[in-house]
Write an enzyme that holds these catalytic residues in place. Structure first.
Site, PDB file in Angstrom:
ATOM      1  N   ASP A 174      26.108  38.210  67.122  1.00  0.00           N
ATOM      2  CA  ASP A 174      24.762  38.564  67.610  1.00  0.00           C
ATOM      3  C   ASP A 174      24.742  39.867  68.400  1.00  0.00           C
ATOM      4  OD1 ASP A 174      23.926  36.158  66.605  1.00  0.00           O
ATOM      5  OD2 ASP A 174      23.670  35.178  68.551  1.00  0.00           O
ATOM      6  N   HIS A 175      25.775  40.043  69.259  1.00  0.00           N
ATOM      7  CA  HIS A 175      25.675  41.169  70.196  1.00  0.00           C
ATOM      8  C   HIS A 175      26.066  42.505  69.585  1.00  0.00           C
ATOM      9  CE1 HIS A 175      24.089  38.565  73.046  1.00  0.00           C
ATOM     10  NE2 HIS A 175      25.160  37.796  73.107  1.00  0.00           N
ATOM     11  N   HIS A 220      17.945  40.219  68.461  1.00  0.00           N
ATOM     12  CA  HIS A 220      19.167  40.881  67.985  1.00  0.00           C
ATOM     13  C   HIS A 220      19.306  40.756  66.459  1.00  0.00           C
ATOM     14  CE1 HIS A 220      20.524  36.808  68.812  1.00  0.00           C
ATOM     15  NE2 HIS A 220      20.756  37.010  70.101  1.00  0.00           N
ATOM     16  N   THR A 227      20.315  33.768  77.292  1.00  0.00           N
ATOM     17  CA  THR A 227      21.109  33.168  76.223  1.00  0.00           C
ATOM     18  C   THR A 227      20.766  31.676  76.195  1.00  0.00           C
ATOM     19  OG1 THR A 227      23.352  32.853  75.359  1.00  0.00           O
ATOM     20  CG2 THR A 227      23.097  32.807  77.753  1.00  0.00           C
ATOM     21  N   GLY A 233      31.341  34.569  70.962  1.00  0.00           N
ATOM     22  CA  GLY A 233      30.651  35.810  70.638  1.00  0.00           C
ATOM     23  C   GLY A 233      30.804  36.903  71.676  1.00  0.00           C
ATOM     24  N   HIS A 234      30.156  36.722  72.819  1.00  0.00           N
ATOM     25  CA  HIS A 234      30.023  37.801  73.795  1.00  0.00           C
ATOM     26  C   HIS A 234      31.360  38.380  74.227  1.00  0.00           C
ATOM     27  CE1 HIS A 234      29.124  39.686  77.714  1.00  0.00           C
ATOM     28  NE2 HIS A 234      28.023  40.064  77.079  1.00  0.00           N
ATOM     29  N   ARG A 262      16.895  34.476  66.249  1.00  0.00           N
ATOM     30  CA  ARG A 262      15.968  33.988  67.273  1.00  0.00           C
ATOM     31  C   ARG A 262      14.542  34.238  66.842  1.00  0.00           C
ATOM     32  NH1 ARG A 262      18.855  33.094  72.432  1.00  0.00           N
ATOM     33  NH2 ARG A 262      16.812  32.551  73.246  1.00  0.00           N
ATOM     34  N   ARG A 266      18.567  50.683  70.130  1.00  0.00           N
ATOM     35  CA  ARG A 266      18.023  51.946  69.606  1.00  0.00           C
ATOM     36  C   ARG A 266      17.179  51.745  68.360  1.00  0.00           C
ATOM     37  NH1 ARG A 266      20.559  56.733  71.484  1.00  0.00           N
ATOM     38  NH2 ARG A 266      20.664  56.407  73.722  1.00  0.00           N
ATOM     39  N   GLY A 320      30.130  30.873  76.309  1.00  0.00           N
ATOM     40  CA  GLY A 320      30.761  31.352  77.535  1.00  0.00           C
ATOM     41  C   GLY A 320      32.280  31.357  77.490  1.00  0.00           C
TER      42      GLY A 320
END
Ligand code: PXP
Length: 233
Positions: A9-10, A50, A100, A209-210, A45, A18, A188
């Site tokens: 996602d990120h 994203h 999140t 993910g993050h 989402r 942008r 997390g």
């Protein structure tokens, strides 16, 4: 060995900052696959902050590993999942204002059962993202979901102070396995806190993910700067 599902996602978050075409999460998915990712997760989402519909459509045609489509349980999303037919759908609670996914799914929602049936009839394995408590795990089983993903957010916030949340995850996991559910976990998780969760007996897959995208930005920075200097020369 516990499988790794990479949530990209990120990568899309950076692109959407942008509203341009880079970095493309589809390209990121290829690198994840080359590095050994066992599945790719994207959360489409409602507000499309994203991941975009185009990403899900292209990934569905190009991924070599299973796609895990995370989504809120809405008519729109169920329609998209039925058209895309990912290997997995992970139903999550979704609030517009949240940064999140904050908590596990409310398993008492009347709309869940029919949606799970529709998705299952299309050959999609449905996973429910739930807190590691007995009531939620039993409810997931009663709803007919073959897979659960235990929310590790509380663990991630408190693991340095106490083992309480790890113990809750261990107990929830044992119950899920006893009920015959496929056991996943995520949210997390980082390079520092993943070990104890990966060691929980019977764990099938962790979705991360993050932390991975964050590290990718840093470990790729030197090369990216060197390549720009080269381009300027
Ligand atoms: N699993 C679920 C159900 C999620 O909603 C998320 C966040 O999108 C993750 C796993 C991955 O969490 P993180 O980005 O913190 O690794």
């Amino acid at each position: 060995m516990v499988k790794l599902g990479v949530n990209i996602d990120h990568v899309a978050t950076i692109r959407q900052a942008r509203r341009t075409i880079e970095p493309d999460p589809v390209a990121a998915a290829v690198f994840c696959e080359l590095a050994g990712a066992d599945s790719i997760t994207v959360h489409l989402r409602e507000d499309r902050r994203h991941i975009q519909d185009r990403d899900v459509e292209v990934l569905a045609r190009t991924l070599q590993v299973p796609m895990n489509l995370e989504m809120g349980c809405t008519d729109e999303m169920v329609g998209i999942a039925l058209a895309i037919k990912p290997a997995y759908v992970c139903l999550v609670p979704e609030k517009r204002q949240e940064v999140t996914t904050e908590g596990g799914l409310d398993t008492t929602g009347a709309h869940l059962g029919p949606a799970i049936k529709k998705l299952a009839a299309a050959g999609i394995a449905v996973s429910l993202f739930i807190d590691p408590d007995e009531a939620s795990i039993r409810a997931a089983k009663a709803l007919g979901a073959p897979v659960i993903e235990l929310h590790t957010g509380q663990y991630a916030e408190t693991w340095e102070q106490s083992d309480r949340e790890l113990e809750r995850l261990r107990q929830g996991s044992a119950l899920a396995l006893a009920l015959g559910l496929v056991l996943n976990a995520g949210h997390g998780l980082t390079y520092r806190n993943v070990g104890p969760v990966a060691r929980i007996p019977g764990m099938n897959e962790l979705n991360i993910g993050h932390s991975i995208v964050s590290r990718a930005v840093l470990v790729g920075m030197e090369r990216a700067v060197r390549e720009m200097k080269e381009a300027m020369r």
